[in-house]
Motif scaffolding. Structure first.
Motif, mmCIF file in Angstrom:
data_model
loop_
_atom_site.group_PDB
_atom_site.id
_atom_site.type_symbol
_atom_site.label_atom_id
_atom_site.label_comp_id
_atom_site.label_asym_id
_atom_site.label_seq_id
_atom_site.Cartn_x
_atom_site.Cartn_y
_atom_site.Cartn_z
ATOM 1 N N PHE A 42 35.912 46.631 40.543
ATOM 2 C CA PHE A 42 35.481 45.705 41.579
ATOM 3 C C PHE A 42 36.459 45.661 42.752
ATOM 4 O O PHE A 42 37.606 46.081 42.631
ATOM 5 C CB PHE A 42 35.226 44.300 41.022
ATOM 6 N N VAL A 43 35.943 45.170 43.894
ATOM 7 C CA VAL A 43 36.728 45.046 45.110
ATOM 8 C C VAL A 43 36.810 43.576 45.484
ATOM 9 O O VAL A 43 35.784 42.881 45.554
ATOM 10 C CB VAL A 43 36.098 45.850 46.276
ATOM 11 N N ILE A 44 38.042 43.112 45.712
ATOM 12 C CA ILE A 44 38.284 41.746 46.167
ATOM 13 C C ILE A 44 38.681 41.826 47.636
ATOM 14 O O ILE A 44 39.630 42.527 47.988
ATOM 15 C CB ILE A 44 39.403 41.071 45.356
ATOM 16 N N ASP A 45 37.949 41.126 48.493
ATOM 17 C CA ASP A 45 38.221 41.148 49.921
ATOM 18 C C ASP A 45 39.322 40.159 50.292
ATOM 19 O O ASP A 45 39.784 39.371 49.456
ATOM 20 C CB ASP A 45 36.952 40.848 50.715
ATOM 21 N N ILE A 46 39.714 40.203 51.546
ATOM 22 C CA ILE A 46 40.811 39.357 52.041
ATOM 23 C C ILE A 46 40.537 37.876 51.789
ATOM 24 O O ILE A 46 41.446 37.122 51.457
ATOM 25 C CB ILE A 46 41.052 39.623 53.541
ATOM 26 N N ASP A 47 39.280 37.462 51.921
ATOM 27 C CA ASP A 47 38.934 36.049 51.715
ATOM 28 C C ASP A 47 38.718 35.705 50.235
ATOM 29 O O ASP A 47 38.206 34.646 49.905
ATOM 30 C CB ASP A 47 37.707 35.676 52.532
ATOM 31 N N LYS A 48 39.109 36.615 49.346
ATOM 32 C CA LYS A 48 39.021 36.474 47.892
ATOM 33 C C LYS A 48 37.586 36.463 47.371
ATOM 34 O O LYS A 48 37.321 36.032 46.265
ATOM 35 C CB LYS A 48 39.788 35.248 47.398
ATOM 36 N N SER A 49 36.667 36.975 48.169
ATOM 37 C CA SER A 49 35.304 37.160 47.681
ATOM 38 C C SER A 49 35.216 38.558 47.067
ATOM 39 O O SER A 49 36.032 39.425 47.358
ATOM 40 C CB SER A 49 34.299 37.009 48.824
ATOM 41 N N VAL A 50 34.246 38.750 46.222
ATOM 42 C CA VAL A 50 34.036 40.042 45.579
ATOM 43 C C VAL A 50 32.912 40.755 46.328
ATOM 44 O O VAL A 50 31.794 40.247 46.400
ATOM 45 C CB VAL A 50 33.694 39.867 44.086
ATOM 46 N N SER A 51 33.216 41.925 46.908
ATOM 47 C CA SER A 51 32.206 42.647 47.686
ATOM 48 C C SER A 51 31.601 43.818 46.918
ATOM 49 O O SER A 51 30.596 44.378 47.343
ATOM 50 C CB SER A 51 32.801 43.150 49.000
ATOM 51 N N TYR A 52 32.183 44.187 45.810
ATOM 52 C CA TYR A 52 31.660 45.284 44.995
ATOM 53 C C TYR A 52 32.042 45.015 43.554
ATOM 54 O O TYR A 52 33.176 44.595 43.270
ATOM 55 C CB TYR A 52 32.255 46.625 45.449
ATOM 56 N N CYS A 53 31.115 45.251 42.647
ATOM 57 C CA CYS A 53 31.413 45.078 41.222
ATOM 58 C C CYS A 53 30.438 45.924 40.421
ATOM 59 O O CYS A 53 29.231 45.870 40.636
ATOM 60 C CB CYS A 53 31.301 43.613 40.828
ATOM 61 N N GLU A 54 30.992 46.715 39.526
ATOM 62 C CA GLU A 54 30.188 47.613 38.707
ATOM 63 C C GLU A 54 30.719 47.600 37.286
ATOM 64 O O GLU A 54 31.935 47.644 37.106
ATOM 65 C CB GLU A 54 30.268 49.025 39.290
ATOM 66 N N PRO A 55 29.983 47.530 36.247
ATOM 67 C CA PRO A 55 28.538 47.384 36.218
ATOM 68 C C PRO A 55 28.130 45.958 36.566
ATOM 69 O O PRO A 55 28.764 44.983 36.138
ATOM 70 C CB PRO A 55 28.146 47.749 34.796
ATOM 71 N N TYR A 56 27.078 45.860 37.348
ATOM 72 C CA TYR A 56 26.629 44.587 37.893
ATOM 73 C C TYR A 56 26.346 43.562 36.801
ATOM 74 O O TYR A 56 26.669 42.384 36.955
ATOM 75 C CB TYR A 56 25.391 44.807 38.771
ATOM 76 N N GLU A 57 25.758 43.985 35.702
ATOM 77 C CA GLU A 57 25.392 43.049 34.635
ATOM 78 C C GLU A 57 26.615 42.342 34.064
ATOM 79 O O GLU A 57 26.581 41.158 33.763
ATOM 80 C CB GLU A 57 24.644 43.773 33.500
ATOM 81 N N ILE A 58 27.701 43.070 33.891
ATOM 82 C CA ILE A 58 28.921 42.478 33.357
ATOM 83 C C ILE A 58 29.493 41.482 34.360
ATOM 84 O O ILE A 58 29.900 40.379 33.997
ATOM 85 C CB ILE A 58 29.963 43.562 33.006
ATOM 86 N N CYS A 59 29.510 41.864 35.617
ATOM 87 C CA CYS A 59 30.039 40.985 36.655
ATOM 88 C C CYS A 59 29.225 39.699 36.734
ATOM 89 O O CYS A 59 29.778 38.611 36.888
ATOM 90 C CB CYS A 59 30.027 41.701 38.003
ATOM 91 N N GLU A 60 27.924 39.840 36.601
ATOM 92 C CA GLU A 60 27.061 38.673 36.595
ATOM 93 C C GLU A 60 27.367 37.783 35.390
ATOM 94 O O GLU A 60 27.429 36.565 35.510
ATOM 95 C CB GLU A 60 25.604 39.134 36.569
ATOM 96 N N ASP A 61 27.558 38.379 34.215
ATOM 97 C CA ASP A 61 27.908 37.630 33.016
ATOM 98 C C ASP A 61 29.209 36.858 33.185
ATOM 99 O O ASP A 61 29.388 35.774 32.630
ATOM 100 C CB ASP A 61 28.032 38.545 31.794
ATOM 101 N N LEU A 62 30.149 37.431 33.948
ATOM 102 C CA LEU A 62 31.442 36.779 34.192
ATOM 103 C C LEU A 62 31.374 35.720 35.274
ATOM 104 O O LEU A 62 32.347 35.041 35.546
ATOM 105 C CB LEU A 62 32.498 37.829 34.570
ATOM 106 N N GLY A 63 30.237 35.584 35.916
ATOM 107 C CA GLY A 63 30.071 34.581 36.954
ATOM 108 C C GLY A 63 30.608 35.001 38.309
ATOM 109 O O GLY A 63 30.838 34.162 39.169
ATOM 110 N N LEU A 64 30.813 36.313 38.521
ATOM 111 C CA LEU A 64 31.298 36.778 39.799
ATOM 112 C C LEU A 64 30.141 36.891 40.784
ATOM 113 O O LEU A 64 29.144 37.563 40.511
ATOM 114 C CB LEU A 64 31.972 38.153 39.663
ATOM 115 N N GLU A 65 30.280 36.230 41.913
ATOM 116 C CA GLU A 65 29.253 36.307 42.951
ATOM 117 C C GLU A 65 29.639 37.431 43.905
ATOM 118 O O GLU A 65 30.724 37.445 44.471
ATOM 119 C CB GLU A 65 29.180 34.982 43.709
ATOM 120 N N ILE A 66 28.746 38.373 44.081
ATOM 121 C CA ILE A 66 29.013 39.521 44.943
ATOM 122 C C ILE A 66 28.419 39.230 46.315
ATOM 123 O O ILE A 66 27.245 38.914 46.439
ATOM 124 C CB ILE A 66 28.430 40.807 44.348
ATOM 125 N N LYS A 67 29.278 39.312 47.333
ATOM 126 C CA LYS A 67 28.847 38.987 48.700
ATOM 127 C C LYS A 67 28.633 40.233 49.502
ATOM 128 O O LYS A 67 29.207 41.230 49.328
ATOM 129 C CB LYS A 67 29.883 38.104 49.371
#
Length: 67
Positions: A42-67
């Protein structure tokens, strides 16, 4: 951070990683404890948002919101 599988990763672990970025854009990969398999990428941007996360299903399970 050593984890045997993605099920061992908690939202608290992810929040700690987000707090460690210090205003930099960072790409992180989490490997299993044997360093053989990439569990999450995954990629964490300067504003601490997550702009990329793979595999998406796992990231979703972890509660990561992809912007």
């Amino acid at each position: 951070m050593k984890k045997a599988s993605y099920q061992d990763i908690s939202i608290y672990d992810m929040e700690k990683l987000l707090d460690m970025t210090y205003g930099e854009r960072v790409r992180l990969g989490i490997l299993n404890e044997n360093y053989e398999n990439l569990l999450i990428d995954f990629v964490i941007d300067i504003d601490k948002s997550v702009s990329y996360c793979e595999p998406y299903e796992i990231c979703e399970d972890l509660g990561l919101e992809i912007k």
